[in-house]
Write an enzyme that holds these catalytic residues in place. Structure first.
Site, PDB file in Angstrom:
ATOM      1  CB  SER A  97      29.912  -3.224  66.410  1.00  0.00           C
ATOM      2  OG  SER A  97      28.795  -2.847  67.179  1.00  0.00           O
ATOM      3  CE1 TYR A 111      27.864  -1.407  61.392  1.00  0.00           C
ATOM      4  CE2 TYR A 111      27.539  -2.030  63.694  1.00  0.00           C
ATOM      5  CZ  TYR A 111      28.293  -1.416  62.714  1.00  0.00           C
ATOM      6  OH  TYR A 111      29.479  -0.804  63.045  1.00  0.00           O
TER       7      TYR A 111
END
Length: 232
Positions: free
Chosen positions: A137, A150
């Site tokens: 990500s 995250y």
């Protein structure tokens, strides 16, 4: 990426989003797929079992489930691609407010599960000179408020995947697919319209190009990869 020698891939989180899109594309190209997800009904609806598809309902935090994936690979006798796609978004909170249990849960899903599964499957990847992929990500390299849990798991996954590749002489890629129109992305932006984000299927040709090419191990942004079939 068309195959004739029955190459085998394990893709975690295959019931929706990028996992389903990539699995479907590889099946269409002649690959055999082993995939999993926590919701059995959704998984079997997305990718019904068949001669070239094995679906296993379960959680990557569960060691018995990882053993079942490894057993499925053993039945095929080879593994050419392992994609760590399953993820837990975790709490969208400032890090100062994140509980130990929530942080631990995210790390178990996004980092410890992938490590344990890779350890089980490494002999097959090494034997086939296969490829290890972690879906990353942009949060792994940027610093977005409330994304810290995250993000920390993803930057750790990047390092894990690339180190495993270096240690074992296999190709290893950490791939940032970019924003996508998925349930996870919607959960990160509750109540917002995310219809302007591209569908996961649009990312797949970029991933296929990476897998079919000769790029060295490393971290890549899907948007910067020429999609397979496109003119260079």
């Amino acid at each position: 990426m068309d195959r004739t020698d029955n190459e085998v891939a394990v893709i975690t989180g295959g019931s929706a989003g990028l996992g389903q899109a990539l699995a479907t594309a590889l099946i269409d190209r002649g690959w055999t797929i082993v995939t999993d997800a926590r919701d059995p009904d959704r998984l079997h609806s997305a990718l019904p079992n068949g001669s070239r598809v094995t679906t296993l309902a379960g959680d990557v935090r569960d060691q018995d489930h990882l053993d079942a994936i490894a057993a499925a690979v053993a039945r095929h006798g080879r593994l050419d691609l392992l994609v760590h796609n399953a993820s837990d978004l975790g709490p969208m909170l400032p890090l100062a407010e994140v509980t130990h249990s929530d942080f631990s849960r995210v790390l178990e899903t996004n980092l410890l599960g992938p490590l344990a599964l890779t350890q089980r499957l490494l002999p097959y990847l090494i034997a086939s000179r296969g490829t290890l992929v972690g879906i990353s990500s942009d949060a792994a390299v940027e610093h977005y408020p409330t994304w810290g849990t995250y993000a920390a798991s993803k930057v750790a996954l990047d390092h894990l995947v690339l180190t495993l590749g270096e240690e074992n002489g296999i190709r290893a890629y950490a791939v940032d697919p970019g924003d996508m129109r998925t349930a996870m992305h919607q959960a990160a932006f509750p109540g917002e319209d995310i219809s302007d984000r591209p569908l996961p299927e649009s990312v797949v040709p970029h991933l296929l190009a990476l897998l079919a090419g000769a790029e060295p191990s490393g971290r890549y942004r899907a948007a910067e990869l020429t999609p397979i079939g496109a003119a260079r």
